[in-house]
Design a protein around this motif. Structure first.
Motif, PDB file in Angstrom:
ATOM      1  N   GLU A 134       0.814  -1.212   0.000  1.00 44.47           N
ATOM      2  CA  GLU A 134       0.000   0.000   0.000  1.00 44.47           C
ATOM      3  C   GLU A 134       0.851   1.266   0.000  1.00 44.47           C
ATOM      4  N   GLU A 135       2.115   1.158   0.353  1.00 45.33           N
ATOM      5  CA  GLU A 135       2.954   2.336   0.505  1.00 45.33           C
ATOM      6  C   GLU A 135       3.625   2.750  -0.795  1.00 45.33           C
TER       7      GLU A 135
ATOM      8  N   PRO B 258       2.183   7.996  -3.604  1.00 46.16           N
ATOM      9  CA  PRO B 258       0.887   8.635  -3.837  1.00 46.16           C
ATOM     10  C   PRO B 258       0.977   9.613  -5.009  1.00 46.16           C
TER      11      PRO B 258
ATOM     12  N   THR C 244      -3.524  12.600  -1.447  1.00 42.69           N
ATOM     13  CA  THR C 244      -3.373  11.163  -1.176  1.00 42.69           C
ATOM     14  C   THR C 244      -2.142  10.893  -0.324  1.00 42.69           C
TER      15      THR C 244
ATOM     16  N   HIS D 248      -2.344   8.788   3.067  1.00 45.14           N
ATOM     17  CA  HIS D 248      -1.458   7.632   3.276  1.00 45.14           C
ATOM     18  C   HIS D 248      -0.655   7.772   4.567  1.00 45.14           C
TER      19      HIS D 248
ATOM     20  N   HIS E 204      -0.934   5.253   7.672  1.00 45.42           N
ATOM     21  CA  HIS E 204       0.283   4.600   8.151  1.00 45.42           C
ATOM     22  C   HIS E 204       0.428   4.791   9.664  1.00 45.42           C
TER      23      HIS E 204
END
Length: 145
Positions: free
Chosen positions: A94-95, A98, A103, A107, A111
């Motif tokens: 997911e990291e 962005p 975004t 994120h 996190h």
């Protein structure tokens, strides 16, 4: 982060194993399933995953079954969830970079939230889980008297 049915069932099964850890006797799948109302076949799959992850051990034979691979106070809830769900692996996927400033901020907050959740799960062990279940049972008994 949500608690999946898979993780909930696994934690319930592990709480049974942790509660009986001191006896040293393995529990059979049908015993755990009956006590925690978990489908046998599903529990079998969960325990196989936990065995591959080094959280439980299996013993064959007439008096066989499953036992914890280590003491319940040495197995964290985070370790169990990572074994079952691969939480840390998903976190790195997911990291990715962005696309926008907005975004990026989302994120970063996500996190931070995940790190906080992981810290709480790292602090709690199967022993803590059993103690909290036992304490809650005592409260329920006191309430009904």
């Amino acid at each position: 982060m949500e608690l999946s049915c898979k993780s909930e069932y696994a934690l319930l099964a592990l709480s049974e194993l942790a509660a009986r850890y001191q006896s040293g006797e393995p529990l059979q799948i049908r015993q755990i399933a009956a006590q925690q109302n978990i489908p046998d076949r599903y529990l079998e799959q969960l325990l196989a995953t936990l065995r591959r992850g080094g959280i439980v051990k299996s013993q064959r034979g007439a008096k066989g079954g499953y036992i914890l691979a280590r003491e319940p106070w040495k197995i964290t809830l985070l370790e169990v969830l990572v074994c079952l769900e691969g939480i840390e692996a998903r976190a790195t996927e997911e990291e990715s970079k962005p696309r926008t400033l907005e975004t990026a901020v989302v994120h970063e907050i996500w996190h931070e939230a995940r790190q906080a959740a992981n810290m709480v799960l790292q602090q709690h062990t199967l022993q803590n889980l059993c103690e909290q279940i036992a304490a809650r049972r005592q409260l329920d008994i006191m309430y009904y008297i």
